[in-house]
Design a protein around this motif. Sequence first.
Motif, PDB file in Angstrom:
ATOM      1  N   VAL A  58       0.804  -1.219   0.000  1.00 20.31           N
ATOM      2  CA  VAL A  58       0.000   0.000   0.000  1.00 20.31           C
ATOM      3  C   VAL A  58       0.839   1.271   0.000  1.00 20.31           C
ATOM      4  O   VAL A  58       0.331   2.347  -0.336  1.00 20.31           O
ATOM      5  N   SER A  59       2.122   1.180   0.338  1.00 21.91           N
ATOM      6  CA  SER A  59       2.970   2.372   0.274  1.00 21.91           C
ATOM      7  C   SER A  59       3.132   2.871  -1.161  1.00 21.91           C
ATOM      8  O   SER A  59       3.607   3.988  -1.383  1.00 21.91           O
ATOM      9  N   ALA A  60       2.706   2.061  -2.145  1.00 17.36           N
ATOM     10  CA  ALA A  60       2.743   2.493  -3.540  1.00 17.36           C
ATOM     11  C   ALA A  60       1.888   3.730  -3.773  1.00 17.36           C
ATOM     12  O   ALA A  60       2.143   4.489  -4.712  1.00 17.36           O
ATOM     13  N   GLY A  74      -6.525  -8.202  -2.570  1.00 21.94           N
ATOM     14  CA  GLY A  74      -6.659  -7.111  -1.626  1.00 21.94           C
ATOM     15  C   GLY A  74      -5.623  -7.244  -0.520  1.00 21.94           C
ATOM     16  O   GLY A  74      -5.002  -8.295  -0.340  1.00 21.94           O
ATOM     17  N   GLU A  75      -5.444  -6.179   0.243  1.00 24.83           N
ATOM     18  CA  GLU A  75      -4.390  -6.177   1.256  1.00 24.83           C
ATOM     19  C   GLU A  75      -4.769  -5.286   2.425  1.00 24.83           C
ATOM     20  O   GLU A  75      -5.323  -4.192   2.245  1.00 24.83           O
ATOM     21  N   LEU A  76      -4.477  -5.765   3.634  1.00 25.33           N
ATOM     22  CA  LEU A  76      -4.611  -4.959   4.843  1.00 25.33           C
ATOM     23  C   LEU A  76      -3.287  -5.030   5.581  1.00 25.33           C
ATOM     24  O   LEU A  76      -2.806  -6.113   5.911  1.00 25.33           O
ATOM     25  N   THR A  77      -2.678  -3.864   5.827  1.00 23.39           N
ATOM     26  CA  THR A  77      -1.346  -3.804   6.422  1.00 23.39           C
ATOM     27  C   THR A  77      -1.351  -2.865   7.623  1.00 23.39           C
ATOM     28  O   THR A  77      -1.924  -1.772   7.571  1.00 23.39           O
ATOM     29  N   THR A  78      -0.721  -3.309   8.699  1.00 24.55           N
ATOM     30  CA  THR A  78      -0.465  -2.437   9.844  1.00 24.55           C
ATOM     31  C   THR A  78       1.021  -2.513  10.170  1.00 24.55           C
ATOM     32  O   THR A  78       1.664  -3.549   9.963  1.00 24.55           O
ATOM     33  N   GLY A  79       1.576  -1.418  10.664  1.00 26.06           N
ATOM     34  CA  GLY A  79       2.999  -1.400  10.954  1.00 26.06           C
ATOM     35  C   GLY A  79       3.371  -0.304  11.933  1.00 26.06           C
ATOM     36  O   GLY A  79       2.554   0.559  12.278  1.00 26.06           O
ATOM     37  N   ILE A  80       4.615  -0.338  12.387  1.00 24.51           N
ATOM     38  CA  ILE A  80       5.158   0.690  13.256  1.00 24.51           C
ATOM     39  C   ILE A  80       6.545   1.071  12.755  1.00 24.51           C
ATOM     40  O   ILE A  80       7.220   0.284  12.081  1.00 24.51           O
ATOM     41  N   ASN A 106       6.014   6.201  14.732  1.00 25.05           N
ATOM     42  CA  ASN A 106       4.813   6.231  13.904  1.00 25.05           C
ATOM     43  C   ASN A 106       4.105   4.881  13.901  1.00 25.05           C
ATOM     44  O   ASN A 106       4.751   3.829  13.893  1.00 25.05           O
ATOM     45  N   VAL A 107       2.784   4.926  13.909  1.00 23.70           N
ATOM     46  CA  VAL A 107       1.973   3.744  13.658  1.00 23.70           C
ATOM     47  C   VAL A 107       1.319   3.935  12.290  1.00 23.70           C
ATOM     48  O   VAL A 107       0.903   5.045  11.938  1.00 23.70           O
ATOM     49  N   LEU A 108       1.293   2.855  11.493  1.00 22.35           N
ATOM     50  CA  LEU A 108       0.819   2.944  10.118  1.00 22.35           C
ATOM     51  C   LEU A 108      -0.279   1.924   9.864  1.00 22.35           C
ATOM     52  O   LEU A 108      -0.275   0.828  10.427  1.00 22.35           O
ATOM     53  N   ILE A 109      -1.204   2.292   8.997  1.00 24.23           N
ATOM     54  CA  ILE A 109      -2.241   1.372   8.557  1.00 24.23           C
ATOM     55  C   ILE A 109      -2.559   1.667   7.102  1.00 24.23           C
ATOM     56  O   ILE A 109      -2.573   2.834   6.682  1.00 24.23           O
ATOM     57  N   GLY A 110      -2.747   0.619   6.329  1.00 21.13           N
ATOM     58  CA  GLY A 110      -3.057   0.795   4.916  1.00 21.13           C
ATOM     59  C   GLY A 110      -3.918  -0.332   4.400  1.00 21.13           C
ATOM     60  O   GLY A 110      -3.944  -1.436   4.962  1.00 21.13           O
ATOM     61  N   GLY A 132      -0.246   7.400   8.468  1.00 15.40           N
ATOM     62  CA  GLY A 132       0.749   7.291   9.524  1.00 15.40           C
ATOM     63  C   GLY A 132       0.551   8.389  10.539  1.00 15.40           C
ATOM     64  O   GLY A 132       0.329   9.550  10.163  1.00 15.40           O
ATOM     65  N   VAL A 133       0.627   8.034  11.828  1.00 13.33           N
ATOM     66  CA  VAL A 133       0.390   8.989  12.905  1.00 13.33           C
ATOM     67  C   VAL A 133       1.548   8.923  13.890  1.00 13.33           C
ATOM     68  O   VAL A 133       1.987   7.839  14.280  1.00 13.33           O
ATOM     69  N   GLU A 134       2.043  10.081  14.294  1.00 16.93           N
ATOM     70  CA  GLU A 134       3.196  10.193  15.188  1.00 16.93           C
ATOM     71  C   GLU A 134       2.859   9.736  16.608  1.00 16.93           C
ATOM     72  O   GLU A 134       1.700   9.701  17.019  1.00 16.93           O
ATOM     73  N   LYS A 135       3.911   9.371  17.333  1.00 11.35           N
ATOM     74  CA  LYS A 135       3.841   8.959  18.730  1.00 11.35           C
ATOM     75  C   LYS A 135       2.885   7.795  18.909  1.00 11.35           C
ATOM     76  O   LYS A 135       2.056   7.754  19.838  1.00 11.35           O
ATOM     77  N   TYR A 136       3.023   6.792  18.005  1.00 11.58           N
ATOM     78  CA  TYR A 136       2.221   5.574  18.057  1.00 11.58           C
ATOM     79  C   TYR A 136       0.725   5.866  18.111  1.00 11.58           C
ATOM     80  O   TYR A 136      -0.033   5.218  18.835  1.00 11.58           O
ATOM     81  N   GLY A 137       0.311   6.849  17.324  1.00 11.98           N
ATOM     82  CA  GLY A 137      -1.100   7.140  17.182  1.00 11.98           C
ATOM     83  C   GLY A 137      -1.650   8.197  18.100  1.00 11.98           C
ATOM     84  O   GLY A 137      -2.815   8.568  17.982  1.00 11.98           O
ATOM     85  N   LYS A 138      -0.845   8.721  19.024  1.00 12.60           N
ATOM     86  CA  LYS A 138      -1.346   9.682  19.997  1.00 12.60           C
ATOM     87  C   LYS A 138      -1.211  11.131  19.543  1.00 12.60           C
ATOM     88  O   LYS A 138      -1.769  12.025  20.165  1.00 12.60           O
TER      89      LYS A 138
END
Length: 445
Positions: A58-60, A74-80, A106-110, A132-138
């Motif tokens: 999904v980073s494409a 299809g694809e569901l991705t979560t990452g840090i 950062n916490v990421l979801i795509g 992507g959201v900084e400080k692990y989503g906070k």
Amino acid sequence: MVPSPRFSVRAVSLAVAAVSASLTMNASASMGNLGTTYGVMPIDVATAQSLSMFNDQVSATYYNPASLTKDTRGELTTGILHAEQELRSANPNANGDVLANSPSQNVLIGMKTNLGSLTRFKHPIYLGFIAGVEKYGKEMLAFSSETTESGQFLQYGKEPLFLNIGGATPIWRGISAGASVRITLEAAAQLDAVSTLGGETSRERLSVSAEPSLKAILGTTIDMGSTFCPDSDCFLNGWETAFTYRAKSAASTSVNSNIIVTQTIPDPGLSLAVSTIDSFQPETLAVGAQYSGDGWRLGGSLEQQNWSDLENEFASDTIRDQGSVAAASRIGFDDILIPRLGAEYQLNENFAVRGGVAYEESPLTTTRNPEINYLDTDKIVVGLGVSATYDRTRLLAYPVRLDLGYQYQQLQERDFTLVDYDGNETDVTADGDVHVISGSITLKF
């Protein structure tokens, strides 16, 4: 009565502090962003973004939306992502030589899916997004704009909300095209208050609004063998090329305030207007190529980033311009070319390793920027990573993929002259080390 200079400064500080508290959440950000400073997903981190234009994850949507067509599932991705920074400046007045060491987390979801089934034509149309959201989503809106006497690095710090959404479709015989948008926020605030000479306020009224700003990203991929010799083997089999364009973008904030001071500044009061930008993304053009063999691939890209546009942006930035056209012109930027090279090898059906290297020249041309005191250096980027595919899933239809990526950035030494608010000069040498670790889990459907 003529207002004293001391109070004018106090009123300005009041306005800026009040709005800063509502917008920045005491965060420190930079002129970089998650995608260009480190890499979005572990595979981007591990290859120093050298293979990002050809990845089907999904980073494409950020690097090359056309690559969304490379996998029909299809694809569901979560990452840090966790980045440890030690940015140094040999300045005796800045607590040793470590200028900044605050991590970026950062916490990421795509997600990616095929919307072709919604039409009668059954032509595949892939939609993807990543956030992507900084400080692990906070912390969603990391934002900072300031002057400094001890120096500040141009492209490092906490990252603001990273959000991309786009789509892609096959066009003809191995040629795919895609488009996406990078979403940033343009915030505006209006502050009205009545204050005493002691700084005690009353009848405060603060209104804050924000609206999204959409900046285009365009991309295309060409499978050379499928395009030029689809029915036979030829020397072009295994070769792919890609082209991408990203428009410049930035988060921005504008503040208008009106302060009435009892017995000193009557209605309509003291007016203050502030406009500033952050997390600037330069206009970027990139071309890439890769060759895929039996269980391996080798590729690279050449990326042009047009940082010279930032000079015009700073000309209207009241924090960095300091109310003087001459001050803005002191900060100079050049357009730069960034070469990247990477490789990937499939060890077996379940494990793959990859790596990459890049050399990023600093776009900052001036080494003396009074009061703003930006620091930026050339850097060498090296990455390594591994993927593991778990295919013995009992409930899931497709294997689960785990990715890990590590990246090291070495900031080369560069000399600067810091100038404080009184005009005193200090010669310093800037350098640093950055360590990045990223992990993700991907589910196919």
